[in-house]
Design a protein around this motif. Sequence first.
Motif, PDB file in Angstrom:
ATOM      1  N   THR A 139       0.843  -1.189   0.000  1.00  0.00           N
ATOM      2  CA  THR A 139       0.000   0.000   0.000  1.00  0.00           C
ATOM      3  C   THR A 139       0.878   1.238   0.000  1.00  0.00           C
ATOM      4  O   THR A 139       1.972   1.231   0.585  1.00  0.00           O
ATOM      5  CB  THR A 139      -0.926   0.050   1.235  1.00  0.00           C
ATOM      6  OG1 THR A 139      -1.612   1.308   1.259  1.00  0.00           O
ATOM      7  CG2 THR A 139      -0.136  -0.081   2.532  1.00  0.00           C
ATOM      8  N   SER A 140       0.414   2.309  -0.622  1.00  0.00           N
ATOM      9  CA  SER A 140       1.153   3.572  -0.561  1.00  0.00           C
ATOM     10  C   SER A 140       1.166   4.162   0.840  1.00  0.00           C
ATOM     11  O   SER A 140       1.929   5.098   1.120  1.00  0.00           O
ATOM     12  CB  SER A 140       0.553   4.585  -1.542  1.00  0.00           C
ATOM     13  OG  SER A 140       0.859   4.230  -2.881  1.00  0.00           O
ATOM     14  N   GLN A 141       0.351   3.617   1.755  1.00  0.00           N
ATOM     15  CA  GLN A 141       0.354   4.105   3.133  1.00  0.00           C
ATOM     16  C   GLN A 141       1.660   3.800   3.862  1.00  0.00           C
ATOM     17  O   GLN A 141       1.951   4.416   4.883  1.00  0.00           O
ATOM     18  CB  GLN A 141      -0.837   3.545   3.906  1.00  0.00           C
ATOM     19  CG  GLN A 141      -2.161   4.203   3.555  1.00  0.00           C
ATOM     20  CD  GLN A 141      -2.185   5.683   3.883  1.00  0.00           C
ATOM     21  OE1 GLN A 141      -1.447   6.168   4.738  1.00  0.00           O
ATOM     22  NE2 GLN A 141      -3.037   6.427   3.191  1.00  0.00           N
ATOM     23  N   THR A 142       2.464   2.880   3.357  1.00  0.00           N
ATOM     24  CA  THR A 142       3.786   2.688   3.957  1.00  0.00           C
ATOM     25  C   THR A 142       4.652   3.924   3.750  1.00  0.00           C
ATOM     26  O   THR A 142       5.609   4.143   4.498  1.00  0.00           O
ATOM     27  CB  THR A 142       4.499   1.465   3.361  1.00  0.00           C
ATOM     28  OG1 THR A 142       4.634   1.637   1.939  1.00  0.00           O
ATOM     29  CG2 THR A 142       3.738   0.184   3.653  1.00  0.00           C
ATOM     30  N   ARG A 143       4.318   4.734   2.753  1.00  0.00           N
ATOM     31  CA  ARG A 143       5.036   5.985   2.488  1.00  0.00           C
ATOM     32  C   ARG A 143       4.249   7.199   2.967  1.00  0.00           C
ATOM     33  O   ARG A 143       4.820   8.147   3.511  1.00  0.00           O
ATOM     34  CB  ARG A 143       5.313   6.100   0.988  1.00  0.00           C
ATOM     35  CG  ARG A 143       6.006   7.380   0.571  1.00  0.00           C
ATOM     36  CD  ARG A 143       6.203   7.444  -0.932  1.00  0.00           C
ATOM     37  NE  ARG A 143       7.191   6.474  -1.392  1.00  0.00           N
ATOM     38  CZ  ARG A 143       7.513   6.292  -2.679  1.00  0.00           C
ATOM     39  NH1 ARG A 143       6.889   6.979  -3.628  1.00  0.00           N
ATOM     40  NH2 ARG A 143       8.427   5.403  -3.025  1.00  0.00           N
ATOM     41  N   LEU A 144       2.922   7.181   2.800  1.00  0.00           N
ATOM     42  CA  LEU A 144       2.099   8.346   3.126  1.00  0.00           C
ATOM     43  C   LEU A 144       1.908   8.507   4.627  1.00  0.00           C
ATOM     44  O   LEU A 144       1.842   9.630   5.130  1.00  0.00           O
ATOM     45  CB  LEU A 144       0.736   8.226   2.444  1.00  0.00           C
ATOM     46  CG  LEU A 144       0.747   8.174   0.916  1.00  0.00           C
ATOM     47  CD1 LEU A 144      -0.648   7.928   0.391  1.00  0.00           C
ATOM     48  CD2 LEU A 144       1.310   9.470   0.345  1.00  0.00           C
ATOM     49  N   GLN A 145       1.721   7.389   5.338  1.00  0.00           N
ATOM     50  CA  GLN A 145       1.658   7.381   6.808  1.00  0.00           C
ATOM     51  C   GLN A 145       0.545   8.269   7.364  1.00  0.00           C
ATOM     52  O   GLN A 145       0.740   9.028   8.313  1.00  0.00           O
ATOM     53  CB  GLN A 145       3.026   7.783   7.374  1.00  0.00           C
ATOM     54  CG  GLN A 145       4.134   6.850   6.928  1.00  0.00           C
ATOM     55  CD  GLN A 145       5.503   7.478   6.911  1.00  0.00           C
ATOM     56  OE1 GLN A 145       5.671   8.627   7.278  1.00  0.00           O
ATOM     57  NE2 GLN A 145       6.492   6.723   6.468  1.00  0.00           N
ATOM     58  N   HIS A 146      -0.640   8.163   6.759  1.00  0.00           N
ATOM     59  CA  HIS A 146      -1.779   8.942   7.244  1.00  0.00           C
ATOM     60  C   HIS A 146      -2.300   8.386   8.565  1.00  0.00           C
ATOM     61  O   HIS A 146      -2.249   7.170   8.799  1.00  0.00           O
ATOM     62  CB  HIS A 146      -2.907   8.923   6.208  1.00  0.00           C
ATOM     63  CG  HIS A 146      -2.596   9.720   4.976  1.00  0.00           C
ATOM     64  ND1 HIS A 146      -3.167   9.456   3.746  1.00  0.00           N
ATOM     65  CD2 HIS A 146      -1.766  10.782   4.778  1.00  0.00           C
ATOM     66  CE1 HIS A 146      -2.720  10.312   2.855  1.00  0.00           C
ATOM     67  NE2 HIS A 146      -1.861  11.120   3.451  1.00  0.00           N
ATOM     68  N   PRO A 147      -2.811   9.244   9.448  1.00  0.00           N
ATOM     69  CA  PRO A 147      -3.404   8.773  10.694  1.00  0.00           C
ATOM     70  C   PRO A 147      -4.487   7.731  10.445  1.00  0.00           C
ATOM     71  O   PRO A 147      -5.194   7.788   9.430  1.00  0.00           O
ATOM     72  CB  PRO A 147      -3.992  10.058  11.303  1.00  0.00           C
ATOM     73  CG  PRO A 147      -3.137  11.157  10.759  1.00  0.00           C
ATOM     74  CD  PRO A 147      -2.805  10.732   9.364  1.00  0.00           C
ATOM     75  N   THR A 148      -4.609   6.810  11.377  1.00  0.00           N
ATOM     76  CA  THR A 148      -5.535   5.662  11.418  1.00  0.00           C
ATOM     77  C   THR A 148      -5.071   4.486  10.562  1.00  0.00           C
ATOM     78  O   THR A 148      -5.672   3.417  10.623  1.00  0.00           O
ATOM     79  CB  THR A 148      -7.005   6.017  11.038  1.00  0.00           C
ATOM     80  OG1 THR A 148      -7.120   6.189   9.621  1.00  0.00           O
ATOM     81  CG2 THR A 148      -7.488   7.238  11.789  1.00  0.00           C
ATOM     82  N   TYR A 149      -4.013   4.654   9.786  1.00  0.00           N
ATOM     83  CA  TYR A 149      -3.528   3.571   8.932  1.00  0.00           C
ATOM     84  C   TYR A 149      -2.346   2.818   9.557  1.00  0.00           C
ATOM     85  O   TYR A 149      -1.720   1.999   8.899  1.00  0.00           O
ATOM     86  CB  TYR A 149      -3.099   4.114   7.564  1.00  0.00           C
ATOM     87  CG  TYR A 149      -4.258   4.413   6.640  1.00  0.00           C
ATOM     88  CD1 TYR A 149      -4.704   3.472   5.719  1.00  0.00           C
ATOM     89  CD2 TYR A 149      -4.899   5.640   6.680  1.00  0.00           C
ATOM     90  CE1 TYR A 149      -5.763   3.744   4.861  1.00  0.00           C
ATOM     91  CE2 TYR A 149      -5.956   5.927   5.829  1.00  0.00           C
ATOM     92  CZ  TYR A 149      -6.379   4.982   4.921  1.00  0.00           C
ATOM     93  OH  TYR A 149      -7.433   5.261   4.075  1.00  0.00           O
ATOM     94  N   GLY A 150      -2.033   3.084  10.824  1.00  0.00           N
ATOM     95  CA  GLY A 150      -0.832   2.523  11.429  1.00  0.00           C
ATOM     96  C   GLY A 150      -0.762   1.008  11.396  1.00  0.00           C
ATOM     97  O   GLY A 150       0.242   0.424  10.967  1.00  0.00           O
ATOM     98  N   ALA A 151      -1.813   0.349  11.852  1.00  0.00           N
ATOM     99  CA  ALA A 151      -1.796  -1.116  11.906  1.00  0.00           C
ATOM    100  C   ALA A 151      -1.758  -1.720  10.514  1.00  0.00           C
ATOM    101  O   ALA A 151      -1.037  -2.688  10.249  1.00  0.00           O
ATOM    102  CB  ALA A 151      -3.018  -1.620  12.678  1.00  0.00           C
ATOM    103  N   TYR A 152      -2.539  -1.129   9.615  1.00  0.00           N
ATOM    104  CA  TYR A 152      -2.579  -1.622   8.232  1.00  0.00           C
ATOM    105  C   TYR A 152      -1.230  -1.406   7.552  1.00  0.00           C
ATOM    106  O   TYR A 152      -0.688  -2.326   6.918  1.00  0.00           O
ATOM    107  CB  TYR A 152      -3.689  -0.901   7.470  1.00  0.00           C
ATOM    108  CG  TYR A 152      -3.806  -1.287   6.016  1.00  0.00           C
ATOM    109  CD1 TYR A 152      -4.198  -2.570   5.642  1.00  0.00           C
ATOM    110  CD2 TYR A 152      -3.547  -0.362   5.008  1.00  0.00           C
ATOM    111  CE1 TYR A 152      -4.314  -2.930   4.308  1.00  0.00           C
ATOM    112  CE2 TYR A 152      -3.667  -0.705   3.671  1.00  0.00           C
ATOM    113  CZ  TYR A 152      -4.057  -1.989   3.329  1.00  0.00           C
ATOM    114  OH  TYR A 152      -4.167  -2.335   2.002  1.00  0.00           O
ATOM    115  N   ALA A 153      -0.668  -0.212   7.695  1.00  0.00           N
ATOM    116  CA  ALA A 153       0.625   0.071   7.083  1.00  0.00           C
ATOM    117  C   ALA A 153       1.717  -0.836   7.649  1.00  0.00           C
ATOM    118  O   ALA A 153       2.614  -1.264   6.913  1.00  0.00           O
ATOM    119  CB  ALA A 153       0.994   1.535   7.285  1.00  0.00           C
TER     120      ALA A 153
END
Length: 243
Positions: A139-153
Amino acid sequence: MNTDRIALVTGGSGGIGQSVVERLAADGFAVAVHYAGNRAKADALAERLAESGHRAIAVGGDVADENAMAAAFDATEEAFGGIDVVVNTAGIMILGPVATFDLDALDRMHRTNIRGTFVVSQLAATRLRAGGALINVSTSQTRLQHPTYGAYAASKAAVEGLTMVLARELRGKDITVNAVAPGPVATPLFLDGKDEETIARLAALPPLERLGQPEDIGEVVAFLAGPARWINGQVLFANGGIA
């Protein structure tokens, strides 16, 4: 046309998974459409592809269960004669702040996203034919690091680490191992529970100013599954240019 190539797509009846299945079938792959819980949807997709002249079957199993997934690999090999490409789209996303995140939900998500990816990668490492490809999904959340995505990232960062190491462990096998890291993609999983304002805000993040479509990810996977033989041990961020 890869008329002699065979692919197994985990989560193949889901939003991105279905797009990957359809794209690979269009490229001439025989495709095993994997499902965990929705057999009817996987059967319907396989039947629709078969009616259009493609080779397709449905195979089931919990991705985190090594015996069930070994059986899915067996069924694919028995139907088509081997496996050249494995695409690991199966995954779940549960959001929430780290400070209050439910640990049972964490375990459930990590069982699918980490153990499931590991089980399928382990099988792919021993079952893929020379010239093959394993494509995991991050997921791009490994780079974006938006709040609430911690566990998923965190679960997907593990997928990226596994992918990088396995690419190097398969030295000499002529098998590529890569990961695709989508940004916001308009799938039921992504859209569920989001209001129109939130969706519009997320759609405005990429310079292209739209949400990704499942077909956008299917194109990237098809590239890695076919002509991209010199791309190995990489994470491709397919997100429309989000920083």
